[in-house]
Design a protein around this motif. Structure first.
Motif, mmCIF file in Angstrom:
data_model
loop_
_atom_site.group_PDB
_atom_site.id
_atom_site.type_symbol
_atom_site.label_atom_id
_atom_site.label_comp_id
_atom_site.label_asym_id
_atom_site.label_seq_id
_atom_site.Cartn_x
_atom_site.Cartn_y
_atom_site.Cartn_z
ATOM 1 N N SER A 1 43.282 104.602 -19.560
ATOM 2 C CA SER A 1 43.210 104.910 -18.137
ATOM 3 C C SER A 1 43.120 103.653 -17.285
ATOM 4 O O SER A 1 42.531 102.667 -17.670
ATOM 5 C CB SER A 1 41.983 105.767 -17.855
ATOM 6 O OG SER A 1 42.111 106.999 -18.482
ATOM 7 N N HIS B 1 33.294 107.926 -10.564
ATOM 8 C CA HIS B 1 34.091 108.827 -11.414
ATOM 9 C C HIS B 1 33.314 110.106 -11.699
ATOM 10 O O HIS B 1 33.831 111.206 -11.536
ATOM 11 C CB HIS B 1 34.480 108.120 -12.715
ATOM 12 C CG HIS B 1 35.131 109.024 -13.689
ATOM 13 N ND1 HIS B 1 36.412 109.504 -13.503
ATOM 14 C CD2 HIS B 1 34.675 109.579 -14.842
ATOM 15 C CE1 HIS B 1 36.713 110.307 -14.515
ATOM 16 N NE2 HIS B 1 35.687 110.359 -15.336
ATOM 17 N N GLU C 1 31.858 103.926 -12.785
ATOM 18 C CA GLU C 1 31.529 105.088 -13.606
ATOM 19 C C GLU C 1 30.789 106.136 -12.779
ATOM 20 O O GLU C 1 31.020 107.334 -12.923
ATOM 21 C CB GLU C 1 30.697 104.666 -14.816
ATOM 22 C CG GLU C 1 30.471 105.785 -15.812
ATOM 23 C CD GLU C 1 31.752 106.385 -16.388
ATOM 24 O OE1 GLU C 1 31.746 107.607 -16.645
ATOM 25 O OE2 GLU C 1 32.754 105.674 -16.558
ATOM 26 N N THR D 1 41.562 103.288 -14.174
ATOM 27 C CA THR D 1 40.708 103.701 -13.071
ATOM 28 C C THR D 1 40.057 102.483 -12.429
ATOM 29 O O THR D 1 39.712 101.544 -13.106
ATOM 30 C CB THR D 1 39.639 104.713 -13.523
ATOM 31 O OG1 THR D 1 38.933 105.147 -12.379
ATOM 32 C CG2 THR D 1 38.671 104.142 -14.515
ATOM 33 N N ALA E 1 40.852 110.845 -11.039
ATOM 34 C CA ALA E 1 39.642 111.100 -11.820
ATOM 35 C C ALA E 1 39.929 112.052 -12.983
ATOM 36 O O ALA E 1 39.421 111.856 -14.093
ATOM 37 C CB ALA E 1 38.537 111.660 -10.926
ATOM 38 N N PHE F 1 37.610 103.154 -10.181
ATOM 39 C CA PHE F 1 36.354 103.718 -9.732
ATOM 40 C C PHE F 1 35.238 103.202 -10.625
ATOM 41 O O PHE F 1 35.433 102.985 -11.812
ATOM 42 C CB PHE F 1 36.347 105.250 -9.863
ATOM 43 C CG PHE F 1 37.387 105.972 -9.066
ATOM 44 C CD1 PHE F 1 37.603 105.685 -7.730
ATOM 45 C CD2 PHE F 1 38.140 106.971 -9.640
ATOM 46 C CE1 PHE F 1 38.541 106.375 -6.992
ATOM 47 C CE2 PHE F 1 39.073 107.673 -8.912
ATOM 48 C CZ PHE F 1 39.276 107.371 -7.588
ATOM 49 N N HIS G 1 41.894 110.193 -15.702
ATOM 50 C CA HIS G 1 40.977 109.285 -16.398
ATOM 51 C C HIS G 1 40.082 110.070 -17.359
ATOM 52 O O HIS G 1 39.903 109.678 -18.517
ATOM 53 C CB HIS G 1 40.138 108.508 -15.385
ATOM 54 C CG HIS G 1 39.180 107.555 -16.005
ATOM 55 N ND1 HIS G 1 39.573 106.530 -16.833
ATOM 56 C CD2 HIS G 1 37.830 107.475 -15.937
ATOM 57 C CE1 HIS G 1 38.499 105.864 -17.232
ATOM 58 N NE2 HIS G 1 37.438 106.415 -16.707
ATOM 59 N N GLU G 2 39.542 111.185 -16.910
ATOM 60 C CA GLU G 2 38.695 112.026 -17.757
ATOM 61 C C GLU G 2 39.486 112.560 -18.949
ATOM 62 O O GLU G 2 38.993 112.579 -20.083
ATOM 63 C CB GLU G 2 38.111 113.178 -16.941
ATOM 64 C CG GLU G 2 37.105 114.012 -17.675
ATOM 65 C CD GLU G 2 35.792 113.285 -17.956
ATOM 66 O OE1 GLU G 2 35.052 113.777 -18.824
ATOM 67 O OE2 GLU G 2 35.496 112.236 -17.335
#
Length: 77
Positions: free
Chosen positions: A2, A11, A8, A4, A62, A6, A65-66
């Motif tokens: 990912s 996120h 943690e 990301t 998000a 952001f 990424h998850e």
């Protein structure tokens, strides 16, 4: 993996708010990604979610990424 940008904490906050903001559980969104087109790049998945499901950029990012985090965790087992 990912891409990301952001923290943690950000996120987690986004993921926690997705059911409230979208009316669908995170697990439903992850299933949609699993069952969607076989896209390889992070941004392609984000664009697909945004276009197909009218999600905001932050929520789509998000979720992808998850999805990638959970997929990586499954592969480690």
């Amino acid at each position: 993996m990912s891409q990301t940008h952001f923290s943690e904490e950000t996120h987690r906050n986004l993921i926690d708010r997705i059911p409230h903001c979208t009316g669908r559980e995170v697990s439903e969104w992850l299933s949609a990604l699993d069952e969607g087109p076989a896209l390889f790049r992070f941004e392609e998945k984000v664009s697909w979610l945004r276009g197909e499901h009218d999600l905001s950029y932050g929520h789509a990012k998000a979720l992808v990424h998850e999805y990638d985090l959970r997929r990586a965790a499954r592969n480690l087992r």
